[in-house]
Design an enzyme around this catalytic site. Structure first.
Site, PDB file in Angstrom:
ATOM      1  N   HIS A  72       0.911  -1.289   0.024  1.00  0.00           N
ATOM      2  CA  HIS A  72      -0.061   0.071  -0.035  1.00  0.00           C
ATOM      3  C   HIS A  72       0.978   1.341   0.310  1.00  0.00           C
ATOM      4  O   HIS A  72       0.341   2.411   0.175  1.00  0.00           O
ATOM      5  CB  HIS A  72      -0.889  -0.106   1.163  1.00  0.00           C
ATOM      6  CG  HIS A  72      -2.068  -1.036   1.159  1.00  0.00           C
ATOM      7  ND1 HIS A  72      -3.247  -0.719   1.026  1.00  0.00           N
ATOM      8  CD2 HIS A  72      -1.789  -2.422   1.520  1.00  0.00           C
ATOM      9  CE1 HIS A  72      -4.004  -2.138   0.997  1.00  0.00           C
ATOM     10  NE2 HIS A  72      -3.274  -2.808   1.628  1.00  0.00           N
ATOM     11  N   LYS A  77      -9.179  13.570   4.732  1.00  0.00           N
ATOM     12  CA  LYS A  77      -8.078  12.254   4.709  1.00  0.00           C
ATOM     13  C   LYS A  77      -7.291  12.512   5.870  1.00  0.00           C
ATOM     14  O   LYS A  77      -7.271  13.592   6.259  1.00  0.00           O
ATOM     15  CB  LYS A  77      -7.615  12.114   3.326  1.00  0.00           C
ATOM     16  CG  LYS A  77      -6.983  13.523   2.956  1.00  0.00           C
ATOM     17  CD  LYS A  77      -6.099  13.494   1.304  1.00  0.00           C
ATOM     18  CE  LYS A  77      -7.262  13.494   0.220  1.00  0.00           C
ATOM     19  NZ  LYS A  77      -7.136  12.505  -0.751  1.00  0.00           N
ATOM     20  N   ARG A  78      -6.298  11.499   6.102  1.00  0.00           N
ATOM     21  CA  ARG A  78      -5.310  11.764   7.003  1.00  0.00           C
ATOM     22  C   ARG A  78      -4.448  13.027   6.573  1.00  0.00           C
ATOM     23  O   ARG A  78      -4.346  13.333   5.536  1.00  0.00           O
ATOM     24  CB  ARG A  78      -4.091  10.655   7.210  1.00  0.00           C
ATOM     25  CG  ARG A  78      -4.877   9.398   8.004  1.00  0.00           C
ATOM     26  CD  ARG A  78      -5.297   9.709   9.402  1.00  0.00           C
ATOM     27  NE  ARG A  78      -4.047   9.703  10.059  1.00  0.00           N
ATOM     28  CZ  ARG A  78      -3.751   8.936  11.031  1.00  0.00           C
ATOM     29  NH1 ARG A  78      -4.357   7.833  11.199  1.00  0.00           N
ATOM     30  NH2 ARG A  78      -2.502   9.091  11.581  1.00  0.00           N
ATOM     31  N   LYS A 110      -0.057  14.623   0.949  1.00  0.00           N
ATOM     32  CA  LYS A 110      -1.511  14.542   0.622  1.00  0.00           C
ATOM     33  C   LYS A 110      -1.813  16.203   0.335  1.00  0.00           C
ATOM     34  O   LYS A 110      -2.711  16.584  -0.449  1.00  0.00           O
ATOM     35  CB  LYS A 110      -2.225  14.065   1.791  1.00  0.00           C
ATOM     36  CG  LYS A 110      -2.275  12.684   1.855  1.00  0.00           C
ATOM     37  CD  LYS A 110      -3.188  12.138   2.852  1.00  0.00           C
ATOM     38  CE  LYS A 110      -3.011  10.499   2.941  1.00  0.00           C
ATOM     39  NZ  LYS A 110      -3.917   9.746   2.199  1.00  0.00           N
ATOM     40  N   THR A 151      -8.958   6.047  -1.686  1.00  0.00           N
ATOM     41  CA  THR A 151     -10.260   5.310  -1.730  1.00  0.00           C
ATOM     42  C   THR A 151     -11.318   6.573  -1.474  1.00  0.00           C
ATOM     43  O   THR A 151     -12.550   6.146  -1.953  1.00  0.00           O
ATOM     44  CB  THR A 151     -10.362   4.269  -0.755  1.00  0.00           C
ATOM     45  OG1 THR A 151      -9.919   4.655   0.460  1.00  0.00           O
ATOM     46  CG2 THR A 151      -9.685   3.191  -1.199  1.00  0.00           C
ATOM     47  N   LYS A 160     -15.341   7.374  -3.195  1.00  0.00           N
ATOM     48  CA  LYS A 160     -16.478   7.545  -2.513  1.00  0.00           C
ATOM     49  C   LYS A 160     -16.982   9.025  -2.958  1.00  0.00           C
ATOM     50  O   LYS A 160     -18.355   9.102  -3.020  1.00  0.00           O
ATOM     51  CB  LYS A 160     -16.172   7.576  -1.010  1.00  0.00           C
ATOM     52  CG  LYS A 160     -15.776   6.305  -0.447  1.00  0.00           C
ATOM     53  CD  LYS A 160     -15.002   6.442   1.012  1.00  0.00           C
ATOM     54  CE  LYS A 160     -14.386   5.130   1.216  1.00  0.00           C
ATOM     55  NZ  LYS A 160     -13.412   5.322   2.623  1.00  0.00           N
TER      56      LYS A 160
HETATM   57  C1  26Q Z   1       3.162   0.659  10.678  1.00  0.00           C
HETATM   58  C2  26Q Z   1       4.145   0.360  11.622  1.00  0.00           C
HETATM   59  C3  26Q Z   1       3.899   0.823  12.809  1.00  0.00           C
HETATM   60  C4  26Q Z   1       2.790   1.534  13.155  1.00  0.00           C
HETATM   61  C5  26Q Z   1       1.967   1.782  12.181  1.00  0.00           C
HETATM   62  C6  26Q Z   1       2.157   1.467  10.872  1.00  0.00           C
HETATM   63  C7  26Q Z   1       1.087   1.736   9.807  1.00  0.00           C
HETATM   64  C8  26Q Z   1      -0.240   1.746  10.215  1.00  0.00           C
HETATM   65  C9  26Q Z   1      -1.184   1.850   9.238  1.00  0.00           C
HETATM   66  C10 26Q Z   1       1.457   1.995   8.650  1.00  0.00           C
HETATM   67  C11 26Q Z   1       0.552   2.368   7.665  1.00  0.00           C
HETATM   68  C12 26Q Z   1      -0.771   2.381   7.995  1.00  0.00           C
HETATM   69  C13 26Q Z   1      -1.945   2.718   6.672  1.00  0.00           C
HETATM   70  C14 26Q Z   1      -1.503   2.952   5.539  1.00  0.00           C
HETATM   71  C15 26Q Z   1      -2.635   3.308   4.658  1.00  0.00           C
HETATM   72  O1  26Q Z   1      -3.886   3.547   4.929  1.00  0.00           O
HETATM   73  N1  26Q Z   1      -2.367   3.349   3.336  1.00  0.00           N
HETATM   74  C16 26Q Z   1      -3.096   3.728   2.267  1.00  0.00           C
HETATM   75  O2  26Q Z   1      -3.854   2.424   1.840  1.00  0.00           O
HETATM   76  C17 26Q Z   1      -5.071   2.946   1.042  1.00  0.00           C
HETATM   77  C18 26Q Z   1      -5.723   1.418   0.636  1.00  0.00           C
HETATM   78  O3  26Q Z   1      -4.963   0.764  -0.211  1.00  0.00           O
HETATM   79  C19 26Q Z   1      -4.650   3.567  -0.420  1.00  0.00           C
HETATM   80  O4  26Q Z   1      -5.670   3.974  -0.989  1.00  0.00           O
HETATM   81  C20 26Q Z   1      -3.785   4.872   0.273  1.00  0.00           C
HETATM   82  O5  26Q Z   1      -3.100   5.415  -1.021  1.00  0.00           O
HETATM   83  C21 26Q Z   1      -2.748   4.440   1.080  1.00  0.00           C
HETATM   84  O6  26Q Z   1      -1.921   5.838   1.823  1.00  0.00           O
END
Ligand code: 26Q
Length: 840
Positions: free
Chosen positions: A372, A563-564, A569, A671, A675
């Site tokens: 991702h 979004k975050r 972004k 995503t 929406k």
């Molecule tokens: C990793 C290690 C330690 C702590 C936290 C994490 C961690 C947690 C969540 C790293 C990343 C995430 C989330 C990532 C994320 O949401 N990525 C998004 O995924 C979507 C679904 O595929 C995409 O549409 C987005 O482009 C992408 O940014």
């Protein structure tokens, strides 16, 4: 012989537990309120009624759930296991009502009890068990899996505290703990009988067993117990009800007892504290210090429980372990569960005594990996010393996998040491680190990105050597979102209009929306379309007024970025445009501009200072712009606090314009963009992630494109990005930056935004200033389009009409066919169940 007792509790009437009509529902609600919750009818609070309704809806899902689970224990059926550290499932009540098809009956039942369904729906706390896109994607996929009748289990962690609750105080983000469980979770079933032990720490011994075989024994320092907590995931108008199985950690009794007997009572209590901490809290992404020991322990914990559970299901079916990969396919949602590769090897080799080569074959056939992100700082690695101390045996297995793998690479590329170093599971530059993306890639039969551009870049950049080695393993599956939640549930006005226009089949077949093309120029239909949007905007405006006190005009253009919060972004690019518009109006107050409401929402990682500063910038600009009488209400800026699934339900349907303005090449897919599109918003965006495909589907003329391409971004960086060039050549940009830096939006404090401005002028890897001019021009084109309502409405209709590709049903179809090789299984409620397709 007497006939089997009827399940119905009242002769001649539908059962209060399973009946779907309003009367049965009413009896069920009262029954639960009084007998299950122990409340008095006259004293029940709205929350009591919410609980009673939730239990009554859950009751009605149980027959389907049992039928589904039973059918999956039959032979031959292949089950998709979705392993994810996050499932951002959102509120459950409304969704379950529409999937069961009993929303109207529930409303009537409540009315007869003097209650209002909408009031109760608003009470539900959402399980915030995810950060953002990746967690919500997992939830959309569960919805589609059940709706498409695919045998599936979601495996994850039951965090006691989900993503923090965001408050905005004095313009800044404040984090509050998310106590989603404080009133109990009516959707879950705790299953103390389904529990497993997970080992941590200690050391390993090489031994020869009684049969003379070489075996490795892991002597852990301690163990944690994982207990299954199940939530039912019902498909839309089908009998399939899959499980989301989340693990919660508990202390292991015997262990503290041992210590206690040895006289170390405090040590025993300490162990207990650690065990119970494991599933306490969800880690935020984008934390500079995400490399926490506890996070790795969480990942191993849920993965080990899940794989042990899969082995238990296999045993229950009396299948030999060699059939593991036929019975299960397991998708790794990013690298967070990728320790599964080592853990399945450990379970097979150490515990089931399967020979290594055979175990490796099973493992690789079982797993597939979805990436991702391409951002180097977001690629997960763990320091070897930490890994060694927490997971000594899995680390040995990783080293053995690596040794065998690198032998293979060496045979193909003799002497190519640079390649060996690049591909190794261990990064040996500096402190040794385990590369989780490599582990996932080596241990899987399929690897995919989440949008066409992202998958292509994946092959060209971070996984290039692997794509060269195994080109056939690389795939693209563009993300999708569920139209049940993001259209039918959250936009009932639009759903009604669509039903009338193209028939109600669109809910499970978005291709039907293409029939809207024929109505795009019909002025009566356009009028109805605008009416739906306007009423959604009114609802959102009212909520915004309630939480922020800011008044919005529903006739203004609602320009939304939710979004975050992250530099890539580029919410600050949006803010720069707002400052530009503001400045234009200050210089020329009589100018005829399109009235706009800029609506922002999103959380910043608690440790990400720049993201928090971006929030302050937005709220600072909002304060000045909203209170300047010269604006005459033509510009409004809102930061909507605590953006989550529940709030999203009101936001997407009310948007006219969707901001998808990330630096090209950085957003894997996005995503939210999908929406918005489904709900008839037009997109202003870069050629990034799924925007590329959205534009392809809707046509160039119905998409506002700006900015550098991913290739151009790389070229600029390669040649040396010089932000000053863009400032020098653009007076409006200069003016906007001066205002911000001068303290105009920070109550005169020139220090407040200095780090942000300096970053933009010096090192910004996301090229904000390089895209500024094109963004402004493009926004001006948006305004021009808005001034022609017929043209705008036509574009809006076409966006919805061409959104089929972005349904998670399409995405799940692709996973089933290309990656999982899995078929639907029809679940019958009262007759014997058979697979509807051939077993894979
Ligand atoms: C990793 C290690 C330690 C702590 C936290 C994490 C961690 C947690 C969540 C790293 C990343 C995430 C989330 C990532 C994320 O949401 N990525 C998004 O995924 C979507 C679904 O595929 C995409 O549409 C987005 O482009 C992408 O940014």
């Amino acid at each position: 012989m007497a006939s089997a007792p009827s399940v119905s509790m009242t002769q001649g009437a539908e059962s209060a537990r399973s009946g779907l009509d309003a009367d049965a529902l009413r009896r069920g609600i009262v029954d639960n309120l009084v007998c299950l919750q122990g409340r008095h009818l006259a004293l029940a609070t709205p929350r009591d009624w919410y609980m009673a309704l939730a239990y009554s809806v859950r009751d009605r899902m149980l027959a389907r759930w049992s039928a589904t689970v039973e059918s999956y224990t039959e032979r031959e059926i292949r089950v998709a296991c979705y392993l994810s550290a996050e499932f951002l499932i959102g509120p459950q009540l409304g969704n379950n009502l529409i999937n069961l098809g009993i929303e109207a009956n529930a409303r009537a039942a409540l009315r007869s009890l003097g209650q209002n369904l909408d009031t109760l729906l608003a009470i539900e706390e959402e399980p915030g068990l995810g950060n953002g896109g990746l967690g919500r994607l997992a939830a959309c996929y569960l919805d589609s899996l059940a709706t498409l009748e695919i045998p599936a289990i979601g495996y994850g962690i039951r965090y006691e505290f989900g993503i923090f609750h965001q408050d905005i105080r004095d313009g800044s983000q404040v984090e509050l703990t998310d106590k989603w469980l404080q009133w109990g979770n009516p959707w879950e079933f705790v299953r103390p009988d389904v529990s497993f032990y997970v080992a941590f720490g200690g050391h390993t011994n090489n031994e020869i067993d009684a049969q003379g075989r070489f075996v490795v024994r892991w002597i852990p320092a301690h163990q944690v117990k994982g207990v299954a907590c199940d939530m039912p995931i019902l498909g839309y108008r089908v009998n399939t009800c899959n499980a989301l199985r989340l693990w919660k950690s508990e202390a292991v009794e015997s262990f503290d007892l041992q210590d206690f007997n040895a006289g170390d009572y405090y040590e025993a209590v300490q162990e207990k504290v650690i065990s119970e901490t494991l599933s306490k809290v969800l880690y935020p992404n984008d934390e500079p210090e995400a490399g926490k020991r506890l996070r790795l322990a969480q990942q191993y914990f849920f993965v080990s429980c899940s794989l042990q559970d899969m082995l238990r299901l296999l045993d229950r079916r009396r299948e030999p372990v060699e059939h593991f990969a036929n019975m299960f396919t397991a998708q790794l949602n990013d690298t967070h569960p990728s320790i599964a590769v080592a853990e399945l090897m450990r379970l097979l080799v150490d515990e089931r005594l399967v020979p290594w080569d055979e175990a490796w074959d099973i493992t690789r056939r079982t797993f597939a990996y979805t990436n991702h992100t391409l951002l180097p700082e977001a690629l997960e690695t763990w320091g070897v010393p930490l890994f060694q101390s927490l997971l000594p045996r899995p680390l040995e297995i990783i080293y053995e996998i690596n040794r065998r793998f690198l032998d293979e690479v060496r045979q193909r590329h003799p002497g190519d040491d640079a390649r060996i170093a690049r591909m190794s599971l261990i990064d040996e530059r500096g402190e040794k680190r385990v590369r989780m993306a490599h582990l996932s890639t080596i241990g899987s039969h399929a690897v995919n990105g989440v949008a066409a551009l992202h998958s292509a870049l994946l092959r060209q950049t971070i996984l290039r050597d692997f794509a060269e080695l195994w080109p056939e393993r690389f795939h693209n599956v563009t993300n999708g979102v569920t139209p049940r939640r993001f259209m039918l549930l959250s936009n009932p006005g639009l759903a009604r209009l669509l039903d009338e226009t193209v028939g109600d089949g669109w809910v499970t077949d978005l291709r039907r929306l293409r029939n809207l093309d024929a109505h795009a120029d019909d002025s009566t239909f356009q009028e109805e379309w605008r009416e739906v949007k306007r009423s959604n905007k009114q609802v959102l405006a009212q909520r915004i007024r309630n939480v922020t006190d800011i008044l919005l005009d529903p006739d203004a253009l609602f320009d939304v970025q939710v979004k975050r919060i992250h530099e890539y972004k580029r919410q600050h690019l949006n803010a720069l445009y707002i400052v530009t518009l503001y400045q234009r109006l200050r210089l020329n107050p009589g100018q005829d501009i399109v009235p706009r409401c800029f609506i922002f929402g999103g959380k910043a990682a608690p440790g990400y200072a720049m993201a928090k500063l971006m929030i302050r910038l937005i709220t600072g600009v909002a304060e000045v712009v909203n209170n300047d009488p010269a604006m005459d209400g033509r510009l409004k800026v809102v930061f909507f606090p605590n953006f989550n699934v529940k709030n999203a339900h009101f936001i997407y349907p009310a948007a006219d314009l969707s901001e998808q303005i990330s630096t090209a090449g950085k957003e894997a897919s996005g995503t939210g963009n999908m929406k918005f599109m489904m709900n008839g918003a037009l997109t202003i965006g870069t050629l990034d992630g799924a925007n590329v495909e959205i534009r392809e589907e809707v046509g160039d003329e119905n998409f506002f494109l700006f900015g550098l391409t991913a290739e151009q971004v790389e070229r600029v960086k390669h040649e040396g990005y010089r932000p000053a060039v863009h400032v020098e050549s653009n007076a409006e940009l200069r003016e906007a930056l001066n205002l911000i830096e001068g303290g105009f939006f920070s109550r005169g404090d020139p220090q407040a935004f200095r780090p942000l401005v300096e970053n933009l002028l010096q090192v910004d890897p996301f090229l904000v200033l390089a895209d500024y001019a094109d963004y402004v021009t493009c926004q001006d084109r948006v305004s021009a389009a808005w001034q022609d309502p017929g043209r705008w409405t036509r574009m809006s209709i076409l966006n919805t009409a061409h959104s089929e590709k972005f349904s998670s049903d399409r995405a799940i179809d692709e996973y089933c066919e290309r990656i999982w090789k899995i078929c639907p299984v029809r679940i019958a409620l009262d007759s014997p169940r058979r697979p509807t397709g051939p077993p894979a």
